[in-house]
Design a protein around this motif. Structure first.
Motif, short mmCIF file in Angstrom:
data_model
loop_
_atom_site.label_atom_id
_atom_site.label_comp_id
_atom_site.label_asym_id
_atom_site.label_seq_id
_atom_site.Cartn_x
_atom_site.Cartn_y
_atom_site.Cartn_z
N HIS A 86 40.73 -13.53 -30.71
CA HIS A 86 40.72 -14.75 -29.90
C HIS A 86 40.22 -14.50 -28.48
O HIS A 86 40.00 -15.45 -27.75
CB HIS A 86 42.11 -15.38 -29.87
CG HIS A 86 43.04 -14.82 -28.84
ND1 HIS A 86 43.66 -13.61 -28.96
CD2 HIS A 86 43.43 -15.31 -27.64
CE1 HIS A 86 44.40 -13.39 -27.90
NE2 HIS A 86 44.29 -14.39 -27.08
N ALA A 141 37.46 -11.84 -26.59
CA ALA A 141 36.58 -10.67 -26.58
C ALA A 141 36.72 -9.88 -25.28
O ALA A 141 36.45 -8.67 -25.25
CB ALA A 141 35.13 -11.10 -26.77
N VAL A 154 44.19 -25.81 -23.77
CA VAL A 154 43.97 -26.55 -25.01
C VAL A 154 43.27 -25.64 -26.01
O VAL A 154 42.26 -25.02 -25.69
CB VAL A 154 43.10 -27.80 -24.74
CG1 VAL A 154 42.86 -28.57 -26.03
CG2 VAL A 154 43.77 -28.69 -23.70
N ILE A 155 43.88 -25.55 -27.19
CA ILE A 155 43.40 -24.64 -28.23
C ILE A 155 42.85 -25.48 -29.39
O ILE A 155 43.40 -26.53 -29.71
CB ILE A 155 44.59 -23.78 -28.74
CG1 ILE A 155 45.35 -23.12 -27.58
CG2 ILE A 155 44.14 -22.78 -29.79
CD1 ILE A 155 44.72 -21.91 -27.00
N HIS A 156 41.75 -25.00 -29.98
CA HIS A 156 41.26 -25.62 -31.21
C HIS A 156 42.29 -25.43 -32.31
O HIS A 156 42.76 -24.31 -32.53
CB HIS A 156 39.97 -24.94 -31.70
CG HIS A 156 38.77 -25.19 -30.86
ND1 HIS A 156 38.14 -26.40 -30.80
CD2 HIS A 156 38.08 -24.37 -30.04
CE1 HIS A 156 37.11 -26.31 -29.99
NE2 HIS A 156 37.04 -25.10 -29.49
N GLY A 194 31.32 -16.78 -29.62
CA GLY A 194 31.76 -16.74 -28.23
C GLY A 194 32.92 -15.80 -28.00
O GLY A 194 33.50 -15.25 -28.93
N ALA A 195 33.23 -15.63 -26.72
CA ALA A 195 34.33 -14.74 -26.35
C ALA A 195 35.68 -15.37 -26.61
O ALA A 195 36.67 -14.67 -26.81
CB ALA A 195 34.22 -14.37 -24.87
N TYR A 196 35.73 -16.69 -26.58
CA TYR A 196 37.02 -17.40 -26.67
C TYR A 196 36.94 -18.44 -27.77
O TYR A 196 37.01 -19.64 -27.51
CB TYR A 196 37.31 -18.09 -25.34
CG TYR A 196 37.13 -17.24 -24.11
CD1 TYR A 196 38.05 -16.25 -23.79
CD2 TYR A 196 36.05 -17.41 -23.26
CE1 TYR A 196 37.89 -15.46 -22.67
CE2 TYR A 196 35.88 -16.63 -22.13
CZ TYR A 196 36.80 -15.66 -21.85
OH TYR A 196 36.64 -14.88 -20.73
N PRO A 197 36.84 -18.01 -29.04
CA PRO A 197 36.55 -18.98 -30.10
C PRO A 197 37.63 -20.04 -30.28
O PRO A 197 37.35 -21.08 -30.86
CB PRO A 197 36.41 -18.10 -31.36
CG PRO A 197 37.10 -16.83 -31.02
CD PRO A 197 36.94 -16.64 -29.56
N GLU A 198 38.85 -19.80 -29.81
CA GLU A 198 39.92 -20.77 -30.08
C GLU A 198 40.19 -21.71 -28.90
O GLU A 198 40.96 -22.65 -29.01
CB GLU A 198 41.21 -20.03 -30.45
CG GLU A 198 41.00 -19.12 -31.67
CD GLU A 198 42.30 -18.52 -32.15
OE1 GLU A 198 43.36 -19.13 -31.95
OE2 GLU A 198 42.26 -17.41 -32.71
N PHE A 199 39.58 -21.41 -27.74
CA PHE A 199 39.87 -22.24 -26.56
C PHE A 199 38.85 -23.37 -26.46
O PHE A 199 37.68 -23.20 -26.78
CB PHE A 199 39.82 -21.39 -25.30
CG PHE A 199 40.95 -20.41 -25.19
CD1 PHE A 199 42.11 -20.77 -24.52
CD2 PHE A 199 40.86 -19.16 -25.77
CE1 PHE A 199 43.16 -19.87 -24.44
CE2 PHE A 199 41.91 -18.26 -25.69
CZ PHE A 199 43.07 -18.61 -25.03
N VAL A 200 39.33 -24.49 -25.97
CA VAL A 200 38.43 -25.62 -25.76
C VAL A 200 37.79 -25.48 -24.38
O VAL A 200 38.48 -25.29 -23.38
CB VAL A 200 39.20 -26.95 -25.86
CG1 VAL A 200 38.25 -28.13 -25.63
CG2 VAL A 200 39.87 -27.07 -27.22
#
Lengths: 434, 434, 434
Positions: free
Chosen positions: A223, A225, A426-428, C420-426
């Protein structure tokens, strides 16, 4: 840079050497901090607080249990240990140290530093399976795994490889080079940690949705990198510390050999990440950041066995090979064997360590050293891995490793801590929440 | 491990010992980096840039003001200092050092290292109240608090406890053991910082919405658990550095005692976090990550008083007790006394430090040492805390600590810096914005 | 604290001094980790993984290429090097070391440590242009830039300034003080890195949308202020390590001078950030967090030239001036010259370093040292900058520095890494995505 025979009796350290090793050991927890950050970054955001709290708790459990129980079996502060006689030779298999670090302050300076090394080493080793169990292994179970490692398996291995145990004495007893060499914990920290990771994910099973029925393995990218790659740079300092301190403590390397050990560490890690970068770019069209982090770590781990005993040309070659093997092995484990190892620790720590141990033997003069290293490798795979599997299988009966399915669905943070790591962001939400 | 009498005159240090202490001091800013990250993580996202910029600015102000003014009063590079005579004994209460670090390069190596220790110590101490004032104390006010600490209160305390001041001389003058012992800043850094935090939050008041009228205290969790818990691991390295360096500088511990000091530091922190984990789990059903971070810090802080003078068994016990007290005291301060301390610094640093100082006396042979420690504790609570409250109360007249209500509502980042720490991330907006 | 003449032949180091320098060098990668985090934090979130992976890859490339090629030209492990004769004096312009670190283990302890210093220094220098090229320079091109620096330009400069090269011998040959002094890489690391950054952003051009036609420059704030400011605190430890180690290796400073070097480093950084804070607050009404980070770095960079040779009063003044100049120069570069330098590295590293080099000469007794420093500064601006521009201009023909416009629009992470570096963040999507 011929490996020198580790004498059975600790040598008196000069004040300057003592200071060197002490400072490096105080610096070495940066390896712990780096690996903890890598563990957390490679997991999912909904488990990030649980992951890092677990890292902290596991460090604490490993240190306390090792002080209370493990140090006695490692025998570092003690005398001769327990031997059995087979084939006319003594096989020293268990240390006999004092209870709860008794006599620490009156021990020789070498023994004091060895104990401190081991205490930090076991904390690092215990973090490795925790990373691989990300997103599904419970906090209590993670701490129990750490306790088992610190009480039983690590002390045995440390006694065998670093103490007066049978692996270290393969040279004296069977003329195999200088006996099994593990100057900075490639076996005792990393292969142990990586094989523990293998046993844990084997027993706990893959994350929900990782291997859907009749479909391909699902990519579950880490989550963050930044945590992963920054953790790699931080870990470098810890590895430099362990590698140089270990060269003094377990190889009795002279001061003048130590800049070379540091240079070799840098070259192995650099060669490895360059190789993984290139291989993943060629295979997938784009380099893979997570695999590059694994490659960097595999190079560092391999250097923990080899940096103190090879020339710079060999160090870079060892790194290159580690870096080529890393993405291939990660893929084999995931796709062919269906093992879900979010941090790639089985590859980076276990395989990287085994490769380093063999390479250290292969680059040493004479065949005896390679044979000693292979005996160590066989012991790790044939004895330590089954022992780990057995212990964790029993443990899983008493303290189930895996969270219940509802807990996994809502995420370890909410389930185990009641709140997330990033309450304001906010998280997907993806399908796996449903 | 009997505490040894600190001689009044600095001893010449061997080159190896000098090197040890110098390197450790260069390493110790990792404690600053770790505490800064913990401060920021325990605040809210809308104050994160202001929080970390404040940490940087406060470090700078503390260092410059200490060099310009504080070092003169601490008297580390100077001679005998100023004494008054009471009850037939000299009470040395103020140092008399040269202006602006004059004579630094010609001072004894012991004095040079003491000065460097103090410069880094005051920077760390000044960060502690900043964390507790999170989300409402203004940057300028935070820097002014740091200036007051670095100019006046820290130098007094450093002179009393570490120099030739009256607390250090309780042994010589009143046969109280070896005099007040504070080997690594439990009093001079942590209790000072924690009591400053108490005075600051007392004067500044709680965050808006923390204690709604007629309701329960509102939980305001830190915005990033990773920063908090990773900060704990990073801080460990800084604490190991301070604890071992302090044992040499202020206890004149021999090299052979230092691995034990490091082991004790690890055991105190580990015992503490294990205890907090268990207590919060039993009380709330789930372990609390923030409180565990506080417990870990409280264990480290307690070790700053005790690690160099106790046996490993005592070190772990000191940690366990610190870890049990932490969640209880945090709860008492918040619910019974309505104090809003976002970072828990009053508990972790002030209470942890006081407990460590008492424990160091309790585990020492003879009653004199305990009495000396209790005199120190009484001085901190009866003299230093009122002094801090008075100074910050006066300061608050000139430079108001607290931001105006509008600024607090929109967040410190937008109000004080004109932009947030995470301009590209989507943040949940909660009621407190309205 | 008069600068002492660097002897032409390395002195034998005492064991304690050897241990000091070795440990500091193992600690110095914290400067690399800190700068990498600053680089990433000052870029945009859609390039964060590419940025940090680039940092890791660049460190690896720099280390490997320096070991394979650069170390030969730096000549650290070698003999006299290549000289030409002009005006009756020898001008030693190129080292002649063995191939691939041959003879490392049998070299003098001084030479071994110098080589390790250089290997870490080149890795740090190579990171600096990468930060400035954020959000538009391709991974492969970043690695190629690093390779050019490590193979050619850094070795030349290291030989000239640190080895037996002509800059170091300005004292012997032309009685200019002790020759050009660069005790901790202000020139060799930071000016080199900063001028490389200038050449790279000159050739690559500004980010899309940075300078809209007929409009003002667009503010593009870094995506994570915590990474930036925490990176500054971490980098401090690395700088302390480099500054103290360099003082020993290249000034042969005695142990008793080293605490002063550390104190001066702290004072320069502190003075600088205090000045930038004040200046930006006065100019813009609010202090600017990014510029304060640049100021802090500029103070550290200036200290790399001066900390070992000035008194504390001068150290703080050097920092103050660096901190005042930083925001002004960043503004000039951006608004007057339309240079898009996201990390401000040209100011912090190049200008900060040049200022430190001049200041070190200005505060030394006698005019000769100032002249030697000015010759060095002229060499850097008149010889090294054109050389860098030429090399990178040629490189850009073979390996284009800049990503294609589509890649820049979707972000470097998606374009170069596929995720991306933050795949879960909006993340907020702004106009520049369209």
């Amino acid at each position: 840079m011929t490996p020198t025979l580790p004498p059975n009796l600790p040598l008196p350290l000069s004040d300057a050497t003592f200071v060197l090793v002490l400072v490096l050991l105080l610096l070495s927890p940066l390896a712990i901090a780096g690996v903890a950050l890598i563990n957390t970054g490679l997991g999912r955001s909904r488990s990030a607080a649980q992951s890092l709290l677990g890292n902290l708790a596991i460090v604490a459990v490993a240190i306390v249990v090792f002080a209370l129980v493990g140090a006695t079996f490692a025998g570092t502060l003690g005398g001769a240990g327990h031997s059995i006689h087979l084939a006319g030779k003594p096989w020293n298999w268990l240390g006999a140290g004092p209870f709860f670090l008794g006599g620490l302050s009156s021990a020789s300076s070498q023994a004091q530093l060895e104990l401190l090394f081991e205490m930090l080493a076991v904390a690092l080793a215990a973090l490795i399976p925790w990373g691989s169990g990300a997103d599904r292994v419970r906090l209590t179970a993670g701490c129990a795994v750490a306790a088992v490692l610190a009480a039983i398996v690590f002390p045995l291995l440390a006694h065998w490889a670093w103490g007066v145990g049978w692996l270290a004495q393969l040279g004296v007893n069977f003329s195999l080079g200088a006996g099994f060499l593990d100057p900075a914990g490639a076996a005792t920290i990393h292969v142990l940690g990586g094989l523990s990771a293998l046993a844990v994910v084997w027993i706990a099973g893959p994350r929900r949705g990782k291997f859907p029925q009749g479909g391909f393995a699902t990519a579950m990218p880490g989550h963050n990198a930044v945590y992963i790659l920054f953790g790699c740079l931080l870990a470098l300092v810890g590895w430099l510390a362990f590698n140089v301190a270990g060269a003094v403590l377990w190889l009795h390397a002279p001061l003048s050999a130590l800049p070379g050990t540091a240079v070799n560490t840098l070259l192995s890690a650099s060669g490895a990440v360059a190789a993984t970068f290139t291989v993943t770019r060629v295979r997938f069209g784009k380099p893979d950041a997570s695999l590059c982090a694994n490659g960097w770590l595999a190079g560092l781990v391999a250097s923990s066995a080899s940096a103190a005993v090879v020339f710079p040309g060999a160090a870079i070659l060892i790194g290159l090979i580690a870096g080529v093997l890393t993405p291939l092995l990660v893929e084999v484990l995931e796709l062919a064997v269906s093992i879900d190892d979010p941090t790639g620790a089985i590859t980076a720590h276990a395989a990287g360590g085994l490769w380093g141990l063999i390479a250290a033997g292969a680059f040493a003069p004479g065949a005896g050293q390679l044979l000693a290293q292979l005996v160590g490798v066989a012991t790790l795979l044939g004895l330590v891995l089954p022992l780990l599997y057995l212990l964790f299988w029993l443990l899983n009966r008493a303290v189930p490793l895996r969270v219940d399915p509802d807990g996994e669905r809502i995420g370890m943070d909410l389930h185990e801590l009641g709140g997330g790591a990033y309450p304001e962001f906010v998280i997907h939400r993806d399908d796996s929440y449903r």
